[in-house]
Design a protein around this motif. Structure first.
Motif, PDB file in Angstrom:
ATOM      1  N   VAL A 646       0.838  -1.202   0.000  1.00  0.00           N
ATOM      2  CA  VAL A 646       0.000   0.000   0.000  1.00  0.00           C
ATOM      3  C   VAL A 646       0.876   1.256   0.000  1.00  0.00           C
ATOM      4  O   VAL A 646       0.611   2.228  -0.729  1.00  0.00           O
ATOM      5  N   LEU A 647       1.945   1.235   0.790  1.00  0.00           N
ATOM      6  CA  LEU A 647       2.849   2.385   0.835  1.00  0.00           C
ATOM      7  C   LEU A 647       3.543   2.601  -0.504  1.00  0.00           C
ATOM      8  O   LEU A 647       3.692   3.743  -0.970  1.00  0.00           O
ATOM      9  N   LEU A 648       3.972   1.521  -1.138  1.00  0.00           N
ATOM     10  CA  LEU A 648       4.652   1.661  -2.428  1.00  0.00           C
ATOM     11  C   LEU A 648       3.711   2.195  -3.493  1.00  0.00           C
ATOM     12  O   LEU A 648       4.123   2.977  -4.375  1.00  0.00           O
ATOM     13  N   GLU A 649       2.447   1.790  -3.440  1.00  0.00           N
ATOM     14  CA  GLU A 649       1.470   2.338  -4.380  1.00  0.00           C
ATOM     15  C   GLU A 649       1.289   3.838  -4.159  1.00  0.00           C
ATOM     16  O   GLU A 649       1.141   4.610  -5.118  1.00  0.00           O
ATOM     17  N   LEU A 650       1.287   4.265  -2.892  1.00  0.00           N
ATOM     18  CA  LEU A 650       1.140   5.696  -2.610  1.00  0.00           C
ATOM     19  C   LEU A 650       2.328   6.494  -3.153  1.00  0.00           C
ATOM     20  O   LEU A 650       2.156   7.545  -3.779  1.00  0.00           O
ATOM     21  N   PHE A 651       3.540   5.977  -2.928  1.00  0.00           N
ATOM     22  CA  PHE A 651       4.717   6.711  -3.366  1.00  0.00           C
ATOM     23  C   PHE A 651       4.930   6.611  -4.877  1.00  0.00           C
ATOM     24  O   PHE A 651       5.737   7.362  -5.422  1.00  0.00           O
ATOM     25  N   SER A 652       4.286   5.698  -5.539  1.00  0.00           N
ATOM     26  CA  SER A 652       4.357   5.670  -7.001  1.00  0.00           C
ATOM     27  C   SER A 652       3.500   6.761  -7.623  1.00  0.00           C
ATOM     28  O   SER A 652       3.647   7.064  -8.812  1.00  0.00           O
ATOM     29  N   LYS A 653       2.607   7.361  -6.841  1.00  0.00           N
ATOM     30  CA  LYS A 653       1.757   8.441  -7.337  1.00  0.00           C
ATOM     31  C   LYS A 653       2.292   9.814  -6.934  1.00  0.00           C
ATOM     32  O   LYS A 653       2.047  10.798  -7.629  1.00  0.00           O
ATOM     33  N   ASN A 654       2.995   9.888  -5.813  1.00  0.00           N
ATOM     34  CA  ASN A 654       3.532  11.168  -5.365  1.00  0.00           C
ATOM     35  C   ASN A 654       4.769  10.890  -4.528  1.00  0.00           C
ATOM     36  O   ASN A 654       4.802   9.933  -3.755  1.00  0.00           O
ATOM     37  N   TYR A 655       5.813  11.716  -4.717  1.00  0.00           N
ATOM     38  CA  TYR A 655       7.052  11.476  -3.979  1.00  0.00           C
ATOM     39  C   TYR A 655       6.971  11.976  -2.539  1.00  0.00           C
ATOM     40  O   TYR A 655       7.824  11.674  -1.720  1.00  0.00           O
ATOM     41  N   ARG A 656       5.933  12.744  -2.198  1.00  0.00           N
ATOM     42  CA  ARG A 656       5.763  13.264  -0.842  1.00  0.00           C
ATOM     43  C   ARG A 656       4.317  13.030  -0.408  1.00  0.00           C
ATOM     44  O   ARG A 656       3.382  13.512  -1.064  1.00  0.00           O
ATOM     45  N   ARG A 658       1.596  12.852   3.013  1.00  0.00           N
ATOM     46  CA  ARG A 658       1.383  13.217   4.419  1.00  0.00           C
ATOM     47  C   ARG A 658       1.083  11.985   5.267  1.00  0.00           C
ATOM     48  O   ARG A 658       0.556  10.995   4.769  1.00  0.00           O
ATOM     49  N   ARG A 659       1.399  12.102   6.550  1.00  0.00           N
ATOM     50  CA  ARG A 659       1.213  10.972   7.452  1.00  0.00           C
ATOM     51  C   ARG A 659      -0.264  10.608   7.611  1.00  0.00           C
ATOM     52  O   ARG A 659      -0.615   9.436   7.677  1.00  0.00           O
ATOM     53  N   ASN A 660      -1.146  11.607   7.669  1.00  0.00           N
ATOM     54  CA  ASN A 660      -2.567  11.286   7.849  1.00  0.00           C
ATOM     55  C   ASN A 660      -3.139  10.575   6.626  1.00  0.00           C
ATOM     56  O   ASN A 660      -4.024   9.724   6.738  1.00  0.00           O
ATOM     57  N   VAL A 661      -2.598  10.909   5.432  1.00  0.00           N
ATOM     58  CA  VAL A 661      -3.034  10.197   4.221  1.00  0.00           C
ATOM     59  C   VAL A 661      -2.584   8.745   4.284  1.00  0.00           C
ATOM     60  O   VAL A 661      -3.328   7.823   3.932  1.00  0.00           O
ATOM     61  N   ILE A 662      -1.338   8.539   4.732  1.00  0.00           N
ATOM     62  CA  ILE A 662      -0.833   7.161   4.854  1.00  0.00           C
ATOM     63  C   ILE A 662      -1.662   6.378   5.862  1.00  0.00           C
ATOM     64  O   ILE A 662      -2.037   5.219   5.625  1.00  0.00           O
ATOM     65  N   LEU A 674      -5.242   1.786  12.596  1.00  0.00           N
ATOM     66  CA  LEU A 674      -3.887   1.948  13.104  1.00  0.00           C
ATOM     67  C   LEU A 674      -3.734   3.319  13.742  1.00  0.00           C
ATOM     68  O   LEU A 674      -4.192   4.331  13.191  1.00  0.00           O
ATOM     69  N   ASN A 675      -3.060   3.359  14.901  1.00  0.00           N
ATOM     70  CA  ASN A 675      -2.768   4.641  15.536  1.00  0.00           C
ATOM     71  C   ASN A 675      -1.420   5.155  15.031  1.00  0.00           C
ATOM     72  O   ASN A 675      -0.768   4.540  14.187  1.00  0.00           O
ATOM     73  N   LYS A 676      -0.985   6.292  15.587  1.00  0.00           N
ATOM     74  CA  LYS A 676       0.237   6.941  15.093  1.00  0.00           C
ATOM     75  C   LYS A 676       1.468   6.076  15.331  1.00  0.00           C
ATOM     76  O   LYS A 676       2.335   5.951  14.451  1.00  0.00           O
ATOM     77  N   GLN A 677       1.568   5.445  16.491  1.00  0.00           N
ATOM     78  CA  GLN A 677       2.739   4.624  16.780  1.00  0.00           C
ATOM     79  C   GLN A 677       2.812   3.413  15.866  1.00  0.00           C
ATOM     80  O   GLN A 677       3.892   3.024  15.407  1.00  0.00           O
ATOM     81  N   ASP A 680       4.028   4.545  12.504  1.00  0.00           N
ATOM     82  CA  ASP A 680       5.480   4.763  12.551  1.00  0.00           C
ATOM     83  C   ASP A 680       6.233   3.438  12.473  1.00  0.00           C
ATOM     84  O   ASP A 680       7.278   3.336  11.814  1.00  0.00           O
ATOM     85  N   ARG A 681       5.704   2.424  13.146  1.00  0.00           N
ATOM     86  CA  ARG A 681       6.363   1.114  13.102  1.00  0.00           C
ATOM     87  C   ARG A 681       6.338   0.535  11.685  1.00  0.00           C
ATOM     88  O   ARG A 681       7.332  -0.017  11.201  1.00  0.00           O
ATOM     89  N   VAL A 682       5.212   0.675  11.002  1.00  0.00           N
ATOM     90  CA  VAL A 682       5.105   0.161   9.624  1.00  0.00           C
ATOM     91  C   VAL A 682       6.086   0.899   8.722  1.00  0.00           C
ATOM     92  O   VAL A 682       6.766   0.290   7.882  1.00  0.00           O
ATOM     93  N   LEU A 683       6.172   2.224   8.867  1.00  0.00           N
ATOM     94  CA  LEU A 683       7.093   2.995   8.042  1.00  0.00           C
ATOM     95  C   LEU A 683       8.543   2.609   8.319  1.00  0.00           C
ATOM     96  O   LEU A 683       9.353   2.487   7.393  1.00  0.00           O
ATOM     97  N   LYS A 684       8.851   2.398   9.587  1.00  0.00           N
ATOM     98  CA  LYS A 684      10.232   2.057   9.930  1.00  0.00           C
ATOM     99  C   LYS A 684      10.611   0.676   9.415  1.00  0.00           C
ATOM    100  O   LYS A 684      11.717   0.468   8.911  1.00  0.00           O
TER     101      LYS A 684
END
Length: 691
Positions: A646-656, A658-662, A674-677, A680-684
């Motif tokens: 899902v994250l890779l699909e998002l970044f294939s549409k825009n290089y930047r 926002r966290r709330n969109v993710i 998912l909460n904020k923490q 963050d764990r998924v992104l890390k």
């Protein structure tokens, strides 16, 4: 004899002593961690050290989302420590005990008998430990809670009466004059516990930056656990001559040493020099001469010296520049020293001198103003660097003092190759420290410094060319016939063994092929004193020997697969850097040195289940083409595969993004709130190499 037959020798293992991390390697002994602080979940928030005391303090995060974590206890401890108000001085800003501090103590006073060992491919590499530290939990937050409690009790007791205040204003004062302190009293005071505690408290903390286990910089530092040039560098601590071994068993007495006449500290005769071990002889010679061809070094060491042993030792104290050996900067500027001109510490001087040496691996000429502008050092220090290895030429600059040693380069290609790898690592460090631009990375042309050319007419040029052709016609004809015969023989061999022929595919685009012989980033001119045509390990006409192509593909595929399992998302530039580090750890003559192009590497990435993510970077970006190519492992077989896609699909549409969109997109696609923490764990986990 019977016992020896029952216990035969199964395997003999070569032991090498690595010296790159001497006085830098510490062993940390962690306590048994609770279930809420597993090794995978622990995050080092901060780290600091007092080098003289060898005292370390680490601050680690506690996983408050772990089911074994007691939230009520964490809230109670935070309330006792910080109270109800929260400000910048609060220990727990989240009103929850979400971190734990560990302080170290020395586990052993003498660690000279301990070493860290790494076993790899039948070789055991040992690195001596500088210290063994035991980490224990620090309960300083309880002292803070007690202080807060006493403050609250004092405030609740209320103020005293006015009469008491008036009585307190009048007090009797006794004045005493201290006696002069004797020497014995001073020694007792210096050795007292209070004085030692005060001295230890006066030492300032040095804050450190922590890199995770899977970080590329950690992998780079782990390479230093292996002996640098272990196939070539001699471990003099493990190899001793009979006379040296006898001297270690029966050292001379102190009286005999005192009877010897004392010579000046900077004077050492050749007779005294040859009584020292070979490694010390080479170190003293290189430190005094600073730049020397290998043939001259052998002549100074005397007849009968093994050239292979000399080659092993010289790499410990010198680097190869244009085929000649130049003493390392840390030998000239030891730790805890400073510049006699400006007082700059030795670490800064070493970086500046390494930059000058690296410039001479690119070109024979260096401009003093350019070195001063990049290193920001005073002119006297820069002049010392240049005088160590070059000669000033009027209106031209500084020229390397010795000619290029082609004989050494041709006789020892393995050493030249390894030195090129070391220079690549030094270049990477210099780029980070000095923020080098492309104009600094490429050698400057000398046309501006050359003399004004003579004007020659077109007719004269034609006549000169005709004369040159007539002069070289016979030689050219012989070379043509020789090439023709070689082409016929190669065609005949190709017809007899078609299955074992591999056609090397070069990229069709305008991209440059990646040179795995340590010449990437140092194109044009000299690299480490070696012309590119001499140092290339490319196979002839793109053909590999029979069966070698399969081994190269298997080795390359194993490297790519293991790399993307550690770091799921990588740019082509970062992948090539990791590949060069991998090559540096391989022994000379390995199959991967046969030449890997950019296209071969990219095709292998796609074959291992990765996909190229077309990130729409802005047109005005300053990134290189290799940094714009992003590859990601699509399916790793873990619980984060769906989140990562899902994250890779998002970044294939825009290089930047926002966290709330993710967060909303992950919740929508994965069906989880998912909460904020957790985000963050998924992104890390997904972008650990870019985090």
């Amino acid at each position: 004899m019977a016992n020896e037959e029952d216990d035969p020798i199964i395997q003999e293992i070569d032991v090498f002593l690595a010296r790159s991390l001497v006085e830098k390697l510490y062993l940390f002994q962690y306590p048994i961690r609770p279930a809420s602080m597993t090794y995978d979940d622990v995050t080092h928030l901060s780290a600091k050290i007092k080098p003289k005391q060898q005292k370390v303090e680490l601050e680690m995060a506690i996983d408050t989302l772990n089911p074994n974590y007691c939230r009520s206890k964490g809230e109670q401890i935070a309330l006792n420590v910080d109270g109800t108000c929260t400000d910048e001085t609060s220990t727990y800003s989240s009103k929850l005990m979400d971190k734990q501090t560990f302080c170290s103590s020395q586990a052993a006073s003498n660690v000279s008998r301990y070493a860290a060992a790494v076993y790899k491919k039948g070789e055991l590499h040992l690195t001596p430990l500088h210290g063994i530290l035991q980490l224990r939990p620090s309960f300083s937050y309880l002292d803070k809670a007690d202080a807060k409690h006493r403050e609250r009790e004092a405030a609740n007791e209320g103020g005293d009466s006015s009469q008491d205040e008036a009585e307190d204003d009048v007090k009797q004062i006794t004045v005493r004059f201290s006696r002069p302190e004797t020497e014995q009293a001073r020694q007792r005071r210096v050795q007292s516990y209070e004085f030692l505690q005060k001295r230890q408290a006066e030492e300032h903390w040095v804050h450190l930056h922590y890199y995770g286990l899977k970080d590329s910089r950690s992998e780079h530092e782990r390479q230093y656990l292996f002996s640098q040039g272990h196939g070539l560098a001699e471990n003099t601590e493990l190899i001793k001559s009979p006379s040296e071994y006898l001297m270690m068993l029966m050292p001379p007495s102190v009286e005999e040493e005192n009877d010897k006449p004392m010579a000046p500290s900077n004077v050492l005769s050749m007779a005294q020099l040859r009584t020292l071990p070979l490694a010390d002889q080479i170190k003293i010679l290189m430190k005094n001469v600073k730049v020397m061809p290998f043939a001259n070094l052998l002549s100074l060491l005397g007849s009968g010296t093994d050239p292979t042993a000399v080659l092993r030792c010289v790499q410990q104290v010198a680097l190869l520049v244009q085929g000649n050996w130049v003493v390392k900067s840390d030998v000239l500027y030891p730790k805890d020293t400073s510049s006699p001109h400006s007082g700059v510490p030795a670490e800064v001087l070493c970086r500046g001198r390494d930059f000058v040496m690296w410039k001479f691996t690119q070109d024979r000429w260096v401009v003093r103003k350019e070195v001063a502008a990049v290193t920001k050092l005073c002119p006297e220090d820069v002049k010392d660097f240049l005088e160590h290895m070059s000669v000033a030429r009027i209106n031209k600059g500084w020229e390397f003092m010795l000619p290029y040693d082609e004989d050494f380069v041709k006789k020892h290609p393995d050493i030249v190759q390894r030195q090129q790898m070391l220079w690549m690592g030094i270049q990477a460090k210099l780029e980070k420290v000095y923020n080098l631009l492309k104009e600094h990375l490429t050698p400057k042309k000398q046309e501006a410094q050359a003399a004004r050319p003579l004007l020659v007419s077109g007719e004269q040029r034609v006549n000169m060319a005709k004369a040159k052709v007539k002069q070289n016609y016979g030689q050219l004809e012989k070379e043509f016939q020789k090439q023709k015969a070689e082409m016929k023989s190669s065609d005949a061999a190709a017809k007899t063994d078609v299955p074992n022929v591999l056609i090397k595919e070069e990229p069709v685009s305008a991209e440059e092929p990646m040179d795995t012989s340590a010449q990437e980033g140092l194109s044009k001119g000299l690299l480490n004193g070696l012309h590119p045509a001499q140092g290339s390990l490319e196979p002839l006409n793109g053909h590999l020997p029979g069966g070698c192509c399969d081994r190269v593909a298997q080795e390359l595929k194993a490297f790519v697969a293991s790399t993307f399992k550690k770091q799921f998302v990588l740019t082509l530039s970062e992948l090539k850097r990791l590949f060069n580090l991998h090559l540096a750890s391989l022994p000379p003559g390995h199959t991967l040195f046969s030449g890997i192009s950019d296209k071969m590497l990219q095709d292998m990435v796609l074959d291992t289940g990765c996909k190229q993510i077309l990130v729409p970077f802005p047109p005005q970006t300053a990134a290189s083409p290799d940094e714009l190519k992003v590859y990601a492992l699509w399916e790793a077989g873990d619980t984060y595969d769906q989140h990562r896609q899902v994250l890779l699909e998002l970044f294939s549409k825009n290089y930047r993004v926002r966290r709330n969109v993710i967060q909303s997109q992950l919740s929508q696609e994965c069906g989880e709130d998912l909460n904020k923490q957790e985000v963050d764990r998924v992104l890390k986990v997904s972008f650990c190499s870019l985090w």
